[in-house]
Write an enzyme that holds these catalytic residues in place. Structure first.
Site, PDB file in Angstrom:
ATOM      1  N   LYS A 165      30.013  36.908  28.967  1.00 21.70           N
ATOM      2  CA  LYS A 165      29.711  37.683  29.869  1.00 21.70           C
ATOM      3  C   LYS A 165      28.977  37.200  31.132  1.00 21.70           C
ATOM      4  O   LYS A 165      27.576  37.023  30.659  1.00 21.70           O
ATOM      5  CB  LYS A 165      29.198  39.230  29.528  1.00 21.70           C
ATOM      6  CG  LYS A 165      30.087  39.910  28.452  1.00 21.70           C
ATOM      7  CD  LYS A 165      31.473  40.233  29.271  1.00 21.70           C
ATOM      8  CE  LYS A 165      32.673  40.967  28.559  1.00 21.70           C
ATOM      9  NZ  LYS A 165      33.822  41.342  29.163  1.00 21.70           N
ATOM     10  N   ASP A 193      33.544  35.448  31.875  1.00 22.47           N
ATOM     11  CA  ASP A 193      34.138  36.527  32.376  1.00 22.47           C
ATOM     12  C   ASP A 193      32.904  36.930  33.378  1.00 22.47           C
ATOM     13  O   ASP A 193      32.189  37.655  32.607  1.00 22.47           O
ATOM     14  CB  ASP A 193      34.511  37.382  31.303  1.00 22.47           C
ATOM     15  CG  ASP A 193      34.970  38.764  31.736  1.00 22.47           C
ATOM     16  OD1 ASP A 193      35.659  38.841  33.014  1.00 22.47           O
ATOM     17  OD2 ASP A 193      35.317  39.661  30.941  1.00 22.47           O
ATOM     18  N   GLU A 218      37.169  33.828  34.438  1.00 21.80           N
ATOM     19  CA  GLU A 218      37.868  35.091  34.357  1.00 21.80           C
ATOM     20  C   GLU A 218      37.395  35.924  35.391  1.00 21.80           C
ATOM     21  O   GLU A 218      36.214  36.219  35.324  1.00 21.80           O
ATOM     22  CB  GLU A 218      37.802  35.883  32.988  1.00 21.80           C
ATOM     23  CG  GLU A 218      38.700  37.019  32.871  1.00 21.80           C
ATOM     24  CD  GLU A 218      38.586  37.764  31.550  1.00 21.80           C
ATOM     25  OE1 GLU A 218      38.614  39.120  31.485  1.00 21.80           O
ATOM     26  OE2 GLU A 218      38.441  37.016  30.626  1.00 21.80           O
ATOM     27  N   ASP A 241      42.181  39.987  35.407  1.00 15.60           N
ATOM     28  CA  ASP A 241      41.862  41.257  34.473  1.00 15.60           C
ATOM     29  C   ASP A 241      41.922  42.551  35.411  1.00 15.60           C
ATOM     30  O   ASP A 241      42.844  43.126  35.608  1.00 15.60           O
ATOM     31  CB  ASP A 241      40.591  41.159  33.462  1.00 15.60           C
ATOM     32  CG  ASP A 241      40.236  42.395  32.844  1.00 15.60           C
ATOM     33  OD1 ASP A 241      41.245  43.187  32.579  1.00 15.60           O
ATOM     34  OD2 ASP A 241      39.363  42.233  31.900  1.00 15.60           O
ATOM     35  N   LYS A 265      45.172  45.105  29.273  1.00 16.47           N
ATOM     36  CA  LYS A 265      44.467  46.321  28.727  1.00 16.47           C
ATOM     37  C   LYS A 265      45.459  47.710  28.748  1.00 16.47           C
ATOM     38  O   LYS A 265      45.827  48.189  29.693  1.00 16.47           O
ATOM     39  CB  LYS A 265      43.149  46.892  29.553  1.00 16.47           C
ATOM     40  CG  LYS A 265      42.084  45.663  29.341  1.00 16.47           C
ATOM     41  CD  LYS A 265      40.940  46.060  30.110  1.00 16.47           C
ATOM     42  CE  LYS A 265      39.729  45.264  29.729  1.00 16.47           C
ATOM     43  NZ  LYS A 265      39.794  44.110  30.094  1.00 16.47           N
TER      44      LYS A 265
END
Length: 367
Positions: A165, A193, A218, A241, A265
């Protein structure tokens, strides 16, 4: 078969690590999840779960799940739960948008379909394309040294794929990426990400500064256009994403060569029916996927496992075992991690049974 009742329970899911942090200073310490049951006149009940990642990640929030179910629920009473297209049509007619609200209804109907046919959901989604699926571990945003230390710990549990992250201060993010890549083996996967957290100039700096490393980038920026701009500036493999939220954006991304991988997702796109369509489009177009959800516990993890197990290994970049992040177990038969991998149950439907002694009384009942 007819739907006779829709029920929902609220459950808190505290984290083992205490806090999950990502870009923009956002964090969650206790997740607010909703468990949904769809009851039928033939005695079959389907279960599902929806757990948004707080209210500052996607256009979704925990109380919105339950408010939305109260809105669409009356329109579904009397509907055949096996007629998945009709169920989704009714939900779309009753409530514009809000796919995360509709997702648990759709998933619960897949659970009923599996129980009615005696088949596990992964068979209904195309059959077992792999016996078990590789998992990634999300590494909450902390200092570079702390994140590297956590990666080393999770490697000992069998993980080989790590989603770092970032999306904070660009200088510190560069240090985070370098520190964590340094503790990984050559065949381990590292994903930086940003969760939309960088501006375009920050993202350009970061991808330039780590261009010598083996790392995936990402979702660097908030918009599709900004992210694709960064894609054009780097040779590093690229994942989208948050901006891939339906078949329309997926088709656009494929046509414009906007990504190498997507994160699919299930609740973000409205459930297993639409996730399967997007999965099949990705496979046909040669786009691997991380198959996951926004968050969740045992039932969300089960749904992920079934979709992932029915996906060819070549195109299943990774999946997520969210139930290993929390401290609460509330469904029997949920997938369990073994050496960094998990599988879907061979039992009919999702193969799980909620613990109603733990869940208590429903907070919503629609008949």
């Amino acid at each position: 078969m007819k739907i006779t009742a829709i029920k929902a329970w609220q459950i808190d899911l505290p984290l083992k690590e205490g806090r999950y942090s990502w870009s923009g200073g956002n964090y969650v310490e206790v997740f607010d999840s909703t468990v949904v049951a769809i009851e039928t006149d033939e005695g079959l009940t389907g279960y599902a779960e929806c757990c948004p990642l707080g209210s500052a990640y996607l256009p979704s929030y925990a109380k919105g799940v339950r408010a939305g179910l109260a809105e669409i629920g009356p329109h579904l009473i009397g509907c055949d739960p096996l007629a998945l297209n009709e169920v989704n049509r009714r939900m779309d007619a009753a409530l514009r948008g809000h796919p995360y609200v509709k997702a648990p209804v759709d998933i619960a109907c897949w659970d009923i379909l599996g129980k009615a046919t005696g088949l596990p959901v992964y068979m209904l989604l195309g059959g077992a394309m792999q016996e078990n699926v590789a998992l990634y571990r999300a590494i909450s945003q902390e200092s570079p040294d702390q994140m590297a230390e956590k990666i080393a710990g999770y490697k000992a549990e069998g993980y080989t794929k790590f989603q770092l992250k970032v999306g904070g201060d660009a200088n510190e993010d560069i240090d985070r990426i370098r520190a964590t890549r340094a503790v990984l083996a050559v065949d381990d996967i590292l994903i930086a990400d940003a969760n939309t957290g960088w501006t375009r100039h920050e993202a350009a700096r970061v991808v330039g500064a780590v261009s010598d490393l083996d790392v995936y980038i990402e979702q660097p920026c908030a918009s599709y256009a900004e992210s694709v701009s960064i894609r054009r500036r780097t040779a590093l493999p690229f994942i989208l994403d948050e901006v891939i939220d339906g078949t329309d954006t997926l088709v656009r991304g494929i046509a414009e060569d906007a990504m190498d991988v997507i994160n699919l997702k299930i609740s973000k796109v409205g459930g297993l029916t639409r996730a399967r369509l997007m999965r099949d489009l990705c496979v046909a177009s040669g786009i691997p996927m991380t198959i996951e959800d926004t968050w969740g516990g045992d039932i969300t993890t089960a749904a992920i496992a079934h979709l992932a197990r029915s996906t060819p290994e070549k195109f299943c970049f990774s999946a997520t075992d969210f139930n290993s992040y929390g401290t609460v177990t509330f469904a029997e038969g949920a997938p369990e991690r073994v050496n960094g991998r998990m599988t879907a149950a061979d039992r009919p439907g999702l193969g799980i049974t909620p613990d109603f002694d733990l869940l208590g009384e429903p907070v919503l009942v629609i008949k």
